[in-house]
Design a protein around this motif. Sequence first.
Motif, mmCIF file in Angstrom:
data_model
loop_
_atom_site.group_PDB
_atom_site.id
_atom_site.type_symbol
_atom_site.label_atom_id
_atom_site.label_comp_id
_atom_site.label_asym_id
_atom_site.label_seq_id
_atom_site.Cartn_x
_atom_site.Cartn_y
_atom_site.Cartn_z
ATOM 1 N N PRO A 127 0.830 -1.214 0.000
ATOM 2 C CA PRO A 127 0.000 0.000 0.000
ATOM 3 C C PRO A 127 0.860 1.258 0.000
ATOM 4 C CG PRO A 127 -0.009 -1.044 2.159
ATOM 5 C CD PRO A 127 0.677 -1.985 1.240
ATOM 6 N N THR A 128 0.387 2.273 -0.697
ATOM 7 C CA THR A 128 1.089 3.558 -0.705
ATOM 8 C C THR A 128 0.828 4.295 0.607
ATOM 9 O OG1 THR A 128 -0.794 4.710 -1.675
ATOM 10 C CG2 THR A 128 0.772 3.676 -3.207
ATOM 11 N N GLN A 129 1.574 5.376 0.808
ATOM 12 C CA GLN A 129 1.358 6.176 2.014
ATOM 13 C C GLN A 129 -0.069 6.717 2.069
ATOM 14 O OE1 GLN A 129 3.330 6.695 4.676
ATOM 15 N NE2 GLN A 129 4.819 5.281 3.764
ATOM 16 N N ALA A 130 -0.600 7.097 0.917
ATOM 17 C CA ALA A 130 -1.977 7.606 0.873
ATOM 18 C C ALA A 130 -2.979 6.515 1.242
ATOM 19 C CB ALA A 130 -2.289 8.158 -0.518
ATOM 20 N N GLU A 131 -2.740 5.299 0.748
ATOM 21 C CA GLU A 131 -3.648 4.184 1.071
ATOM 22 C C GLU A 131 -3.565 3.818 2.546
ATOM 23 O OE1 GLU A 131 -3.669 1.857 -3.249
ATOM 24 O OE2 GLU A 131 -2.090 1.443 -1.784
ATOM 25 N N LEU A 132 -2.363 3.862 3.107
ATOM 26 C CA LEU A 132 -2.225 3.587 4.541
ATOM 27 C C LEU A 132 -2.938 4.640 5.369
ATOM 28 C CD1 LEU A 132 1.541 2.520 4.721
ATOM 29 C CD2 LEU A 132 -0.438 1.048 5.146
ATOM 30 N N ALA A 133 -2.817 5.909 4.953
ATOM 31 C CA ALA A 133 -3.453 6.997 5.695
ATOM 32 C C ALA A 133 -4.971 6.883 5.664
ATOM 33 C CB ALA A 133 -3.015 8.342 5.111
ATOM 34 N N ALA A 134 -5.494 6.268 4.605
ATOM 35 C CA ALA A 134 -6.946 6.136 4.471
ATOM 36 C C ALA A 134 -7.510 4.944 5.243
ATOM 37 C CB ALA A 134 -7.320 6.007 3.002
ATOM 38 N N MET A 135 -6.638 4.075 5.759
ATOM 39 C CA MET A 135 -7.105 2.896 6.491
ATOM 40 C C MET A 135 -7.547 3.259 7.900
ATOM 41 S SD MET A 135 -4.341 -0.110 5.573
ATOM 42 C CE MET A 135 -4.012 -0.653 3.903
ATOM 43 N N SER A 136 -8.552 2.520 8.388
ATOM 44 C CA SER A 136 -8.938 2.648 9.791
ATOM 45 C C SER A 136 -7.914 1.918 10.656
ATOM 46 C CB SER A 136 -10.326 2.047 10.012
ATOM 47 O OG SER A 136 -10.283 0.642 9.781
ATOM 48 N N GLN A 137 -8.003 2.128 11.974
ATOM 49 C CA GLN A 137 -7.075 1.442 12.865
ATOM 50 C C GLN A 137 -7.234 -0.072 12.763
ATOM 51 O OE1 GLN A 137 -4.545 2.866 14.671
ATOM 52 N NE2 GLN A 137 -3.957 0.708 14.881
ATOM 53 N N ALA A 138 -8.462 -0.530 12.626
ATOM 54 C CA ALA A 138 -8.708 -1.971 12.498
ATOM 55 C C ALA A 138 -8.084 -2.515 11.216
ATOM 56 C CB ALA A 138 -10.212 -2.248 12.509
ATOM 57 N N GLN A 139 -8.179 -1.757 10.132
ATOM 58 C CA GLN A 139 -7.597 -2.192 8.868
ATOM 59 C C GLN A 139 -6.064 -2.217 8.953
ATOM 60 O OE1 GLN A 139 -9.591 0.791 6.447
ATOM 61 N NE2 GLN A 139 -10.803 -0.803 5.414
ATOM 62 N N LEU A 140 -5.488 -1.202 9.608
ATOM 63 C CA LEU A 140 -4.035 -1.168 9.784
ATOM 64 C C LEU A 140 -3.557 -2.360 10.601
ATOM 65 C CD1 LEU A 140 -3.249 2.604 10.478
ATOM 66 C CD2 LEU A 140 -2.411 1.231 8.572
ATOM 67 N N THR A 141 -4.300 -2.676 11.668
ATOM 68 C CA THR A 141 -3.931 -3.810 12.512
ATOM 69 C C THR A 141 -4.031 -5.119 11.741
ATOM 70 O OG1 THR A 141 -4.696 -2.643 14.495
ATOM 71 C CG2 THR A 141 -4.459 -5.034 14.652
ATOM 72 N N ALA A 142 -5.081 -5.254 10.923
ATOM 73 C CA ALA A 142 -5.247 -6.465 10.121
ATOM 74 C C ALA A 142 -4.109 -6.603 9.119
ATOM 75 C CB ALA A 142 -6.587 -6.429 9.391
ATOM 76 N N PHE A 143 -3.702 -5.481 8.516
ATOM 77 C CA PHE A 143 -2.594 -5.497 7.556
ATOM 78 C C PHE A 143 -1.304 -5.920 8.252
ATOM 79 C CE2 PHE A 143 1.066 -2.985 5.986
ATOM 80 C CZ PHE A 143 1.223 -3.583 4.737
ATOM 81 N N GLN A 144 -1.023 -5.314 9.409
ATOM 82 C CA GLN A 144 0.187 -5.653 10.151
ATOM 83 C C GLN A 144 0.193 -7.107 10.598
ATOM 84 O OE1 GLN A 144 0.221 -2.226 13.093
ATOM 85 N NE2 GLN A 144 2.404 -2.351 12.598
ATOM 86 N N THR A 145 -0.960 -7.587 11.057
ATOM 87 C CA THR A 145 -1.061 -8.966 11.528
ATOM 88 C C THR A 145 -0.769 -9.954 10.407
ATOM 89 O OG1 THR A 145 -2.692 -8.345 13.216
ATOM 90 C CG2 THR A 145 -2.584 -10.674 12.593
ATOM 91 N N ALA A 146 -1.377 -9.707 9.241
ATOM 92 C CA ALA A 146 -1.164 -10.605 8.100
ATOM 93 C C ALA A 146 0.304 -10.610 7.683
ATOM 94 C CB ALA A 146 -2.046 -10.178 6.932
#
Length: 431
Positions: free
Chosen positions: A167-186
């Motif tokens: 994901p780009t910086q813009a896509e990361l910035a648009a993620m919710s905290q839950a989405q960020l956590t799911a991305f990091q977990t995976a």
Amino acid sequence: MNQKSGTALAPLVLIVTLFFLWGVANNLNDVLMPHLRKAFFLSDFQSSLVQSAFYLGYFFLALPAGWVIQRHGYKVTVLVGLVTFGIGALMFYPAAELLQYGWFLTALFVIAAGLAFLETSANPLITVLGEPSRAEQRLNLAQAFNPLGAITGVLVGREFILSGVEPTQAELAAMSQAQLTAFQTAEAQSVQTPYLIVAAVVLVWAALVAITKFPPQAQAPAPDDPDQLSMRQSIAALATRRHFIFGVVAQFFYVGAQVGVWSFMIRYAQAEVPGMGEKTAAGYLTASLVCFMIGRFVGTALMSRFSPTRLMASFAAINICLTLIAAFAGGSPGLYALVATSLFMSIMFPTIFANSLRELGPLTKAASSFLVMAIIGGAVLTAIMGMVSDASAINYAILVPTVCFAVIGWFAWSAGRLPAPALQPMPAVAH
């Protein structure tokens, strides 16, 4: 084949395979660095701590490994190393579950602690199994199996650790905290299965070593061995060997160059060739390791006709030129030049190692510990490359390996000017 030579075949196969196993572990780090950088949103310096934690393990455990060799012999040291290696690999599972970068660094430190025991014992053991005058050639041949492990490690990392999700910086910035956590977990949990498999293989290998009968060279020295020296006596004696000390310095800079080039290969490729994905960039790292493997076999063959130190001096000069191209030309030419450095790095570690051990006799085991401690160069110089990259650009960080190859060339030139030694067999046991 007599009985004695026959019974040595199984231990020889087991020891040579160690070169493959630690190649897997070392070069999985080159995939882990960009992977964890993405998963934990790290800077280049922070991601370089992967290598710092890893090579600190070598630094702190090399001397204890030498002490274990002196007290208990090579076989026990290999067993300690394999079990510790396996425990470190198992620690990746809880590290991923906890989503803690610090736990990953701890696991890497434990793995490297195990590898310090393995490398401190396996390298000198190879040098004493044959004619002393061919020690460099023999160790280069044994180490030719190391890049096979390195290539395997990168391929495993590319296929089973790198997700290709970037994901780009813009896509990361648009993620919710839950989405960020799911991305990091995976991203974090993708390392679990590969490292569990590594742990299983390593622990099975430890069991095979445990049940295999090793030759006398692998056993503890006899209590009345006249060549026994204490570690303090060995260190004091080594401090007077200028060539050996220069060898330790050269090994420090060599490992820094190798680890730095490979650790930032994916990062360099993506920065210098816009639009390149992480899996494609990892392909260039694989290509560099193939060059490394080819260089090991070709370099070993060339040593039958040319002086190992003069060959290394020539290779160091070529790599100075290649890293300057990578630093200042950049783009695809710079990337190709950076890949090509591995072809000429191939002979450096074993040649420095074996040449530094010349004529050390009962000091060989302690000397081996210091040469393994010099692997700390991978921690120090890779971190410096990360700082240079953060402060300027990744291409200028390649100037750090340029300096490293200059030091290696100086060592090779000075070693080539020494009188050809009338070597005596290096004793397999020494206190």
